[in-house]
Design a protein around this motif. Structure first.
Motif, PDB file in Angstrom:
ATOM      1  N   ASP A 159      -8.528   0.744  10.176  1.00 14.46           N
ATOM      2  CA  ASP A 159      -8.070  -0.845   9.753  1.00 14.46           C
ATOM      3  C   ASP A 159      -9.031  -0.485   8.091  1.00 14.46           C
ATOM      4  O   ASP A 159      -8.775  -0.809   7.920  1.00 14.46           O
ATOM      5  CB  ASP A 159      -7.775  -1.621  10.136  1.00 14.46           C
ATOM      6  N   PHE A 160     -10.399  -0.553   8.616  1.00 14.41           N
ATOM      7  CA  PHE A 160     -10.768  -1.166   7.572  1.00 14.41           C
ATOM      8  C   PHE A 160     -11.316   0.443   6.607  1.00 14.41           C
ATOM      9  O   PHE A 160     -10.767  -0.237   5.298  1.00 14.41           O
ATOM     10  CB  PHE A 160     -12.286  -0.562   8.274  1.00 14.41           C
ATOM     11  N   PHE A 162      -8.409   2.559   5.925  1.00 16.36           N
ATOM     12  CA  PHE A 162      -7.281   2.569   4.835  1.00 16.36           C
ATOM     13  C   PHE A 162      -7.478   1.293   4.157  1.00 16.36           C
ATOM     14  O   PHE A 162      -6.425   1.145   2.629  1.00 16.36           O
ATOM     15  CB  PHE A 162      -6.113   2.503   6.260  1.00 16.36           C
ATOM     16  N   ALA A 163      -7.938   0.078   4.450  1.00 17.72           N
ATOM     17  CA  ALA A 163      -7.545  -1.161   4.469  1.00 17.72           C
ATOM     18  C   ALA A 163      -7.956  -0.440   2.092  1.00 17.72           C
ATOM     19  O   ALA A 163      -8.161  -1.253   1.357  1.00 17.72           O
ATOM     20  CB  ALA A 163      -8.291  -2.208   4.838  1.00 17.72           C
ATOM     21  N   ILE A 164      -9.678   0.129   2.602  1.00 22.70           N
ATOM     22  CA  ILE A 164     -10.191  -0.400   1.149  1.00 22.70           C
ATOM     23  C   ILE A 164      -9.551   1.302   0.453  1.00 22.70           C
ATOM     24  O   ILE A 164      -9.508   1.021  -0.652  1.00 22.70           O
ATOM     25  CB  ILE A 164     -11.513   0.700   1.426  1.00 22.70           C
ATOM     26  N   ILE A 165      -8.669   1.740   0.892  1.00 19.31           N
ATOM     27  CA  ILE A 165      -7.915   2.927   0.102  1.00 19.31           C
ATOM     28  C   ILE A 165      -6.629   2.483  -0.365  1.00 19.31           C
ATOM     29  O   ILE A 165      -5.962   1.873  -1.748  1.00 19.31           O
ATOM     30  CB  ILE A 165      -7.406   4.167   1.151  1.00 19.31           C
ATOM     31  N   TYR A 166      -6.114   1.028   0.784  1.00 19.40           N
ATOM     32  CA  TYR A 166      -4.888   0.577   0.224  1.00 19.40           C
ATOM     33  C   TYR A 166      -5.082  -0.330  -0.587  1.00 19.40           C
ATOM     34  O   TYR A 166      -4.145  -0.577  -1.912  1.00 19.40           O
ATOM     35  CB  TYR A 166      -4.046   0.228   1.637  1.00 19.40           C
ATOM     36  N   LEU A 167      -6.330  -1.376  -1.096  1.00 19.21           N
ATOM     37  CA  LEU A 167      -6.463  -1.642  -2.161  1.00 19.21           C
ATOM     38  C   LEU A 167      -7.013  -1.173  -3.147  1.00 19.21           C
ATOM     39  O   LEU A 167      -6.246  -1.177  -4.804  1.00 19.21           O
ATOM     40  CB  LEU A 167      -7.711  -2.997  -1.902  1.00 19.21           C
ATOM     41  N   LEU A 168      -7.537  -0.041  -3.275  1.00 14.89           N
ATOM     42  CA  LEU A 168      -7.006   0.958  -4.724  1.00 14.89           C
ATOM     43  C   LEU A 168      -6.566   1.194  -5.085  1.00 14.89           C
ATOM     44  O   LEU A 168      -6.435   1.244  -6.202  1.00 14.89           O
ATOM     45  CB  LEU A 168      -8.600   1.666  -4.558  1.00 14.89           C
ATOM     46  N   ALA A 169      -5.624   2.226  -4.254  1.00 17.04           N
ATOM     47  CA  ALA A 169      -3.938   2.124  -5.338  1.00 17.04           C
ATOM     48  C   ALA A 169      -3.564   0.709  -5.014  1.00 17.04           C
ATOM     49  O   ALA A 169      -2.486   0.736  -6.499  1.00 17.04           O
ATOM     50  CB  ALA A 169      -2.884   2.837  -3.585  1.00 17.04           C
ATOM     51  N   LEU A 170      -3.195   0.021  -4.411  1.00 17.79           N
ATOM     52  CA  LEU A 170      -2.204  -1.174  -4.979  1.00 17.79           C
ATOM     53  C   LEU A 170      -3.308  -1.797  -6.419  1.00 17.79           C
ATOM     54  O   LEU A 170      -2.457  -2.217  -7.418  1.00 17.79           O
ATOM     55  CB  LEU A 170      -2.381  -2.305  -4.224  1.00 17.79           C
ATOM     56  N   HIS A 171      -4.536  -2.149  -6.621  1.00 14.63           N
ATOM     57  CA  HIS A 171      -5.448  -3.161  -7.404  1.00 14.63           C
ATOM     58  C   HIS A 171      -6.013  -2.283  -8.187  1.00 14.63           C
ATOM     59  O   HIS A 171      -6.871  -2.913  -9.640  1.00 14.63           O
ATOM     60  CB  HIS A 171      -5.874  -4.115  -6.774  1.00 14.63           C
ATOM     61  N   ARG A 318     -17.637  -5.471   9.328  1.00  8.47           N
ATOM     62  CA  ARG A 318     -15.887  -4.306  10.060  1.00  8.47           C
ATOM     63  C   ARG A 318     -14.619  -4.824   9.869  1.00  8.47           C
ATOM     64  O   ARG A 318     -13.536  -4.895   9.517  1.00  8.47           O
ATOM     65  CB  ARG A 318     -16.548  -3.172   9.840  1.00  8.47           C
ATOM     66  N   ASN A 319     -14.411  -5.512  10.916  1.00  8.72           N
ATOM     67  CA  ASN A 319     -13.391  -5.929  11.370  1.00  8.72           C
ATOM     68  C   ASN A 319     -13.084  -7.242  10.695  1.00  8.72           C
ATOM     69  O   ASN A 319     -11.616  -7.362  10.892  1.00  8.72           O
ATOM     70  CB  ASN A 319     -13.565  -6.754  12.830  1.00  8.72           C
ATOM     71  N   TYR A 320     -13.648  -7.940   9.800  1.00  9.35           N
ATOM     72  CA  TYR A 320     -12.975  -9.268   8.775  1.00  9.35           C
ATOM     73  C   TYR A 320     -12.656  -8.570   7.413  1.00  9.35           C
ATOM     74  O   TYR A 320     -10.859  -9.318   7.804  1.00  9.35           O
ATOM     75  CB  TYR A 320     -13.859  -9.703   8.534  1.00  9.35           C
ATOM     76  N   VAL A 321     -13.157  -7.282   7.198  1.00 11.00           N
ATOM     77  CA  VAL A 321     -12.193  -6.782   6.077  1.00 11.00           C
ATOM     78  C   VAL A 321     -10.754  -5.954   6.512  1.00 11.00           C
ATOM     79  O   VAL A 321      -9.647  -5.898   6.859  1.00 11.00           O
ATOM     80  CB  VAL A 321     -12.815  -5.584   5.557  1.00 11.00           C
ATOM     81  N   ALA A 322     -10.884  -5.414   8.193  1.00  9.09           N
ATOM     82  CA  ALA A 322     -10.034  -4.685   8.466  1.00  9.09           C
ATOM     83  C   ALA A 322      -8.301  -6.004   8.906  1.00  9.09           C
ATOM     84  O   ALA A 322      -7.397  -5.224   8.864  1.00  9.09           O
ATOM     85  CB  ALA A 322     -10.206  -4.396   9.645  1.00  9.09           C
ATOM     86  N   TYR A 323      -8.838  -6.914   9.190  1.00  9.21           N
ATOM     87  CA  TYR A 323      -8.496  -8.369   9.146  1.00  9.21           C
ATOM     88  C   TYR A 323      -7.241  -8.678   8.535  1.00  9.21           C
ATOM     89  O   TYR A 323      -6.439  -8.824   8.358  1.00  9.21           O
ATOM     90  CB  TYR A 323      -8.667  -9.095  10.192  1.00  9.21           C
ATOM     91  N   SER A 343      -7.757  -9.883  19.699  1.00  8.29           N
ATOM     92  CA  SER A 343      -7.400  -9.605  20.875  1.00  8.29           C
ATOM     93  C   SER A 343      -5.999  -8.516  21.092  1.00  8.29           C
ATOM     94  O   SER A 343      -5.903  -7.027  22.011  1.00  8.29           O
ATOM     95  CB  SER A 343      -6.558 -10.754  21.429  1.00  8.29           C
ATOM     96  N   GLN A 344      -5.578  -8.108  20.423  1.00  6.54           N
ATOM     97  CA  GLN A 344      -3.760  -6.943  19.896  1.00  6.54           C
ATOM     98  C   GLN A 344      -4.829  -5.780  19.589  1.00  6.54           C
ATOM     99  O   GLN A 344      -4.264  -4.552  20.159  1.00  6.54           O
ATOM    100  CB  GLN A 344      -3.049  -6.950  19.331  1.00  6.54           C
ATOM    101  N   LEU A 345      -5.839  -6.020  18.673  1.00  4.51           N
ATOM    102  CA  LEU A 345      -6.614  -4.522  18.758  1.00  4.51           C
ATOM    103  C   LEU A 345      -7.265  -3.754  19.508  1.00  4.51           C
ATOM    104  O   LEU A 345      -7.400  -2.749  20.275  1.00  4.51           O
ATOM    105  CB  LEU A 345      -7.815  -4.969  18.137  1.00  4.51           C
TER     106      LEU A 345
END
Length: 613
Positions: A159-160, A162-171, A318-323, A343-345
């Motif tokens: 998730d961490f 993919f979050a970085i890649i996702y942010l770069l693609a979106l913004h 890491r968990n904070y950014v992933a969330y 908890s769900q992770l």
């Protein structure tokens, strides 16, 4: 299973969200284990909800009273659609005012009204979003095969990344602005003295909302211009500055969504959730609530997932950014707390079942189809935006155009919420459902707030309403404090939506319209009418009609026409005697609709389901 049974299951509350049919105190694994004995499961569920049917809860669906209501519905519902369609005909005098804003439709002989920017954006990007929903879970599975770790670390690390890649693609380059905000908020939680964290968290995040709006996303060109003025003392023309030109060049790489600040509000809620969950976890560092309560960590109830603090090591950056940037929920939610996410992770929720997810996907597709059909035949939004000649519409048309406008607002919000929740379910995270009821299936202001943007409502309860002391109307002093609490909650809700006066008015109107319902509940308690249940039901129904009219007024001001637009529409409705006649007919239909709403909830209570909305 026949087609009727299948579609009945598709529209069952359990398909929408197991949180509606299972108590928040009950681990869903226990529900699965008890499925073999449906009778026992039903009795246990009813007991957990403390909602045993009373003697007056006998079904009314097959009574002569309700057969009369069915006749009213059989006439009223087609008439409602016809009146809105009649106002959208090509022969209407106002059609030429907005015709150029309509787009070619896929239904033969009809154009489609996609003037609403939010829905048009979703509609145009559905093929790409659909591909992403397939690609993202498959990429996670590949990642799990190549790099095997303990479940929480495996999911959080993916998730961490993919979050970085996702942010770069979106913004684009604006992704770094978002990461800076996230870093500063993380420092607020983890470096400030403990007692300062709550106040500092609220100040930082509310300040961020205002700063994002006022600075319009912190354009690099604007930042460079300020720097140039400071460095040059304002003596040199900035148009020839390489620094300013470089800032403008950076702004051109804004990704797919250059205006990142528009949808950042939802991320602010997650930032506050992380900080306050971390703050509260510090009280329980000396013991484990799970061990103290002797709970099975792999089978926690939804309430325990939210309230039980994550382990100290889980509050990592890491968990904070992933969330905060969890891809399926990043843009629109629904909102899930940090504790619940962790908890769900760690353990896959038992409520995630393939058959339910498929039914949920079918329900989303049918909702999308309904939206498309309505937009092909009722040009409500185009009329509202580009046809201000309200005097040329009849009172009935003005009322129904306003009514359908609210429905389309509901649908345009419902669709992205459900789409992104569907993506999350496929990916293995079960967030709360945002909307439980159709907008036409609400009669209580309080219940409407609970069922509309439900995850935000639950977030507001946990992080604002309860910390402020909740509400109590036992005395005049408590009542005044409770009203102040509601005002503070809805002021934040309004500012969170957008920093506009009309939304502040909307928030305060909601509180104002809650007061009569609260007062009526105190003046006419149900226990005093136990020997006259029918009279009490009729009395409640009259109050429900008044409530519905007030809720429509508040939401039309906040999300559709504004104060001036609503004033013009009301003037058009009451300009002639026919307007008063139509209002009387409309109130009669609303009265019938409220009776049906009451019975729907009674039917749920007989099944042991109490949604409280």
């Amino acid at each position: 299973m026949g087609a009727f049974s299948f579609f009945r299951n598709v529209y069952d509350l359990d398909t929408l969200d197991t949180r509606f049919t299972v108590s928040s105190n009950t681990p869903y694994k226990a529900v699965i284990e008890s499925r073999n004995d449906a009778t026992v499961a039903s009795k246990e569920r009813a007991a957990k909800w403390n909602s045993r049917p009373s003697s007056s809860s006998k079904s009314r669906w097959n009574t002569s009273e309700f057969y009369l209501y069915y006749l009213v519905f059989a006439f009223a519902i087609p008439s409602m659609f016809w009146i809105a369609y009649d106002a959208s005909k090509t022969t209407h005098p106002n059609y030429r005012n907005y015709e150029r804003y309509l787009s070619p439709g896929w239904i033969p002989g009809r154009k489609i009204d996609v003037t609403d920017t939010q829905y048009r954006t979703l509609r145009n990007n559905i093929p790409y979003l659909g591909a992403l929903v397939v690609f993202h879970p498959l990429l996670r599975r590949l990642y799990n095969v190549v790099l095997y770790h303990q479940r929480l670390n495996q999911r959080a690390s993916f998730d961490f990344g993919f979050a970085i890649i996702y942010l770069l693609a979106l913004h684009g380059v604006s992704a770094f602005k978002i990461l800076i905000i996230l870093y500063l908020n993380y420092q607020v939680a983890t470096t400030l003295p403990r007692k300062s964290v709550p106040v500092a968290t609220w100040m930082f995040n509310i300040g961020t909302l205002f700063a994002n709006e006022l600075c319009k996303g912190y354009k690099f060109k604007n930042i460079a211009s300020l720097l140039w003025v400071f460095l040059s003392g304002g003596l040199v023309d900035e148009s020839n500055s390489s620094l300013v030109n470089w800032g403008g060049w950076l702004d051109s790489y804004g990704g797919l969504m250059g205006r990142w600040e528009i949808l950042f509000n939802i991320t602010v809620l997650r930032l506050i959730s992380f900080n306050l969950d971390y703050y509260w976890s510090l009280d329980r560092r000396g013991y484990s609530p799970i061990e103290k309560k002797q709970l099975d960590p792999s089978s926690l109830s939804e309430k325990d997932r939210v309230s039980t603090p994550a382990q100290s090591k889980d509050f990592s950056f890491r968990n904070y950014v992933a969330y905060a940037i969890y891809a399926p929920l990043y843009l629109t939610g629904p909102i899930i707390t940090f504790n619940d996410y962790i908890s769900q992770l760690r353990y896959k929720p038992a409520s995630l079942e393939v058959s339910r997810t498929i039914r949920y996907g079918i329900r989303f597709a049918l909702t999308l189809l309904a939206m498309e059909v309505i937009l092909h035949y009722d040009y409500v939004q185009a009329i509202a935006k580009f046809s201000p000649h309200w005097a040329e519409y009849t009172a009935a048309q003005l009322c129904l155009l306003s009514y359908f406008n609210l429905h389309l607002i509901w649908l345009k919000l419902l669709l992205p919420w459900r789409f992104f929740r569907l993506w999350s379910l496929i990916d293995g995270i079960d967030p709360p459902e945002n909307i439980i009821r159709c907008v036409s299936n609400n009669w209580s202001t309080l219940a409407f707030w609970r069922s509309w943007h439900r995850s935000f409502y639950r977030w507001s309860l946990r992080y604002i309403y309860l910390p402020l002391g909740g509400s109590s109307f036992a005395s005049a002093r408590n009542a005044a404090r409770s009203v102040s609490t509601y005002v503070l909650v809805f002021t934040f809700v309004a500012l969170w939506h957008d920093i506009q006066l009309r939304l502040l008015i909307w928030g305060w109107l909601i509180v104002f319209f809650m007061l009569p319902e609260m007062a009526a509940g105190s003046l006419f308690p149900k226990r005093r009418w136990e020997d006259r249940p029918t009279a009490y039901r009729m009395l409640c129904c009259v109050g429900a009609v008044i409530n519905i009219l007030m809720m429509m007024t508040a939401n039309l001001v906040g999300f559709a026409f504004g104060v001036d637009g609503l004033r013009s529409i009301l003037a058009g409705i009451f300009e002639h005697f026919s307007g008063y006649v139509f209002l009387a007919v409309a109130c009669t239909v609303l009265f019938v609709g409220a009776q049906v709403m009451f019975e729907i909830r009674e039917s749920e209570m007989r099944r042991g389901i109490n949604t409280k909305c």
